[in-house]
Design a protein around this motif. Sequence first.
Motif, PDB file in Angstrom:
ATOM      1  N   GLN A 230       0.856  -1.183   0.000  1.00 15.30           N
ATOM      2  CA  GLN A 230       0.000   0.000   0.000  1.00 15.30           C
ATOM      3  C   GLN A 230       0.891   1.232   0.000  1.00 15.30           C
ATOM      4  N   ILE A 231       0.706   2.110  -0.963  1.00 17.89           N
ATOM      5  CA  ILE A 231       1.512   3.330  -1.051  1.00 17.89           C
ATOM      6  C   ILE A 231       0.981   4.344  -0.043  1.00 17.89           C
ATOM      7  N   ASN A 232       1.810   4.697   0.923  1.00 21.37           N
ATOM      8  CA  ASN A 232       1.401   5.665   1.955  1.00 21.37           C
ATOM      9  C   ASN A 232       1.852   7.080   1.630  1.00 21.37           C
ATOM     10  N   SER A 233       2.968   7.206   0.931  1.00 25.53           N
ATOM     11  CA  SER A 233       3.411   8.540   0.511  1.00 25.53           C
ATOM     12  C   SER A 233       4.285   8.420  -0.723  1.00 25.53           C
ATOM     13  N   PHE A 234       4.153   9.415  -1.595  1.00 23.27           N
ATOM     14  CA  PHE A 234       5.002   9.544  -2.772  1.00 23.27           C
ATOM     15  C   PHE A 234       5.343  11.019  -2.895  1.00 23.27           C
ATOM     16  N   ASN A 235       6.623  11.351  -2.775  1.00 20.38           N
ATOM     17  CA  ASN A 235       7.063  12.743  -2.808  1.00 20.38           C
ATOM     18  C   ASN A 235       8.074  12.958  -3.922  1.00 20.38           C
ATOM     19  N   GLU A 236       8.058  14.152  -4.500  1.00 21.63           N
ATOM     20  CA  GLU A 236       9.022  14.517  -5.539  1.00 21.63           C
ATOM     21  C   GLU A 236       9.799  15.746  -5.080  1.00 21.63           C
ATOM     22  N   TYR A 237      11.073  15.802  -5.471  1.00 27.10           N
ATOM     23  CA  TYR A 237      11.980  16.858  -5.020  1.00 27.10           C
ATOM     24  C   TYR A 237      12.651  17.506  -6.219  1.00 27.10           C
ATOM     25  N   ASP A 238      12.824  18.824  -6.150  1.00 28.35           N
ATOM     26  CA  ASP A 238      13.418  19.558  -7.264  1.00 28.35           C
ATOM     27  C   ASP A 238      14.939  19.695  -7.110  1.00 28.35           C
ATOM     28  N   TYR A 239      15.548  18.761  -6.416  1.00 27.81           N
ATOM     29  CA  TYR A 239      16.997  18.773  -6.245  1.00 27.81           C
ATOM     30  C   TYR A 239      17.492  17.348  -6.022  1.00 27.81           C
ATOM     31  N   SER A 240      18.793  17.185  -6.149  1.00 32.39           N
ATOM     32  CA  SER A 240      19.465  15.933  -5.798  1.00 32.39           C
ATOM     33  C   SER A 240      20.360  16.178  -4.595  1.00 32.39           C
ATOM     34  N   PRO A 241      20.401  15.261  -3.622  1.00 33.48           N
ATOM     35  CA  PRO A 241      21.327  15.421  -2.504  1.00 33.48           C
ATOM     36  C   PRO A 241      22.761  15.051  -2.879  1.00 33.48           C
ATOM     37  N   TYR A 242      22.953  14.584  -4.114  1.00 31.27           N
ATOM     38  CA  TYR A 242      24.286  14.188  -4.575  1.00 31.27           C
ATOM     39  C   TYR A 242      24.653  14.962  -5.834  1.00 31.27           C
ATOM     40  N   ASN A 243      25.905  15.360  -5.905  1.00 29.02           N
ATOM     41  CA  ASN A 243      26.404  16.041  -7.095  1.00 29.02           C
ATOM     42  C   ASN A 243      26.972  14.997  -8.054  1.00 29.02           C
ATOM     43  N   CYS A 244      26.086  14.236  -8.673  1.00 31.50           N
ATOM     44  CA  CYS A 244      26.507  13.106  -9.500  1.00 31.50           C
ATOM     45  C   CYS A 244      26.106  13.271 -10.963  1.00 31.50           C
ATOM     46  N   PHE A 245      25.656  14.471 -11.334  1.00 28.78           N
ATOM     47  CA  PHE A 245      25.290  14.738 -12.724  1.00 28.78           C
ATOM     48  C   PHE A 245      26.142  15.881 -13.269  1.00 28.78           C
ATOM     49  N   ASN A 246      26.178  16.006 -14.581  1.00 22.72           N
ATOM     50  CA  ASN A 246      26.846  17.132 -15.217  1.00 22.72           C
ATOM     51  C   ASN A 246      25.959  18.373 -15.145  1.00 22.72           C
ATOM     52  N   GLU A 247      26.602  19.524 -15.312  1.00 20.61           N
ATOM     53  CA  GLU A 247      25.888  20.808 -15.432  1.00 20.61           C
ATOM     54  C   GLU A 247      25.052  21.145 -14.199  1.00 20.61           C
ATOM     55  N   THR A 248      25.617  20.918 -13.013  1.00 22.99           N
ATOM     56  CA  THR A 248      24.875  21.177 -11.780  1.00 22.99           C
ATOM     57  C   THR A 248      25.338  22.454 -11.089  1.00 22.99           C
ATOM     58  N   GLU A 249      24.491  22.922 -10.186  1.00 24.78           N
ATOM     59  CA  GLU A 249      24.863  24.012  -9.279  1.00 24.78           C
ATOM     60  C   GLU A 249      24.338  23.663  -7.897  1.00 24.78           C
ATOM     61  N   GLU A 250      25.089  24.036  -6.879  1.00 24.39           N
ATOM     62  CA  GLU A 250      24.700  23.794  -5.486  1.00 24.39           C
ATOM     63  C   GLU A 250      24.025  25.055  -4.964  1.00 24.39           C
ATOM     64  N   PHE A 251      22.707  25.025  -4.851  1.00 21.98           N
ATOM     65  CA  PHE A 251      21.975  26.232  -4.465  1.00 21.98           C
ATOM     66  C   PHE A 251      21.792  26.323  -2.949  1.00 21.98           C
ATOM     67  N   GLU A 252      21.905  25.201  -2.260  1.00 21.96           N
ATOM     68  CA  GLU A 252      21.973  25.143  -0.805  1.00 21.96           C
ATOM     69  C   GLU A 252      22.956  24.029  -0.469  1.00 21.96           C
ATOM     70  N   PRO A 253      23.491  23.985   0.756  1.00 20.26           N
ATOM     71  CA  PRO A 253      24.438  22.922   1.087  1.00 20.26           C
ATOM     72  C   PRO A 253      23.868  21.533   0.792  1.00 20.26           C
ATOM     73  N   ASN A 254      24.598  20.769  -0.024  1.00 12.96           N
ATOM     74  CA  ASN A 254      24.229  19.387  -0.379  1.00 12.96           C
ATOM     75  C   ASN A 254      22.886  19.281  -1.105  1.00 12.96           C
ATOM     76  N   LYS A 255      22.531  20.332  -1.836  1.00 10.84           N
ATOM     77  CA  LYS A 255      21.347  20.296  -2.692  1.00 10.84           C
ATOM     78  C   LYS A 255      21.751  20.815  -4.070  1.00 10.84           C
ATOM     79  N   PHE A 256      21.574  19.963  -5.086  1.00 13.48           N
ATOM     80  CA  PHE A 256      22.088  20.259  -6.417  1.00 13.48           C
ATOM     81  C   PHE A 256      20.961  20.220  -7.444  1.00 13.48           C
ATOM     82  N   ARG A 257      21.020  21.190  -8.377  1.00 14.05           N
ATOM     83  CA  ARG A 257      20.076  21.251  -9.489  1.00 14.05           C
ATOM     84  C   ARG A 257      20.851  21.395 -10.795  1.00 14.05           C
ATOM     85  N   ILE A 258      20.184  21.076 -11.905  1.00 18.85           N
ATOM     86  CA  ILE A 258      20.754  21.338 -13.223  1.00 18.85           C
ATOM     87  C   ILE A 258      20.674  22.842 -13.474  1.00 18.85           C
TER      88      ILE A 258
END
Length: 276
Positions: A230-258
């Motif tokens: 039974q699915i109790n929660s499904f959440n989506e986030y506009d950042y990655s906690p890991y800098n593991c992609f190309n073309e990223t920027e760290e907009f807060e500590p340990n939060k990365f976006r393209i």
Amino acid sequence: MDNKLDYININKQTWNNKTDVHIASDFYDLQGFLDGKSTLNSIELELLGDIKGKRILHLQCHFGQDTMTFSRMGAKATGVDLSDKAIERAREFAAKLNLDTQFVCCDIYDAPNYIDETRGKTELSEAKFDIVFTSYGTIGWFPDLDKWAKVVSHFLKPDGKFIMADFHPVVWMFDNDFKEVFYNYFNIEPIIEDESGTYADRYSDIAAQTMTWNHPTSELLNALINNGLQINSFNEYDYSPYNCFNETEEFEPNKFRIKHFGNKIPMVYSIEASKK
């Protein structure tokens, strides 16, 4: 090249080649971990809650940092991974840290057989866990999510929790530099690629072939639902906690976006589900 042995052998060799490079990388910060640093992120910690005394099965544990973090938090943790090299190193670190974390090397689809054999029929005649956990870069290695979800369901106690955090399928649609939609969102065929370097050390001289599959959100959720969760929660986030992609920027500590997408695309999702 689409039978079971081919993709398992290809991917196992790749992860064996990556293990020591990852262990030596700044990305995994092994010394920080050995000194006591937790390797878990707020996304999964909020879903896990208090795990002291809980039995946790960690699927696709790599060389075991998160699994051993569970042990440090008071859980009885077992990690499973396809790579024999990664499991060998995980056991070395667990022994060095004097942790009772258990590690099993096998294909995840075969985990019910291997864990029963490894842990013994007396202790694991039920082979059930309070929590089954998996995170970040996981389901893309499987061709069949229904078969994977059967394994998750098999290991969960009644009312047990399944916790998952992973990169969003939208991310896997783009080319490596996020310039164009290059891959299909849907699971239409295996993706066979040759790569150099690795997300933990892009300039490493290792080269490898991988065989993966993209899975839309509907395929994932229906696989879990159809196997008694039974699915109790499904959440989506506009950042990655890991800098593991190309073309990223760290907009807060340990939060990365393209960089050129900002917060316009989802990068990670999380799921908390329970066994009916």
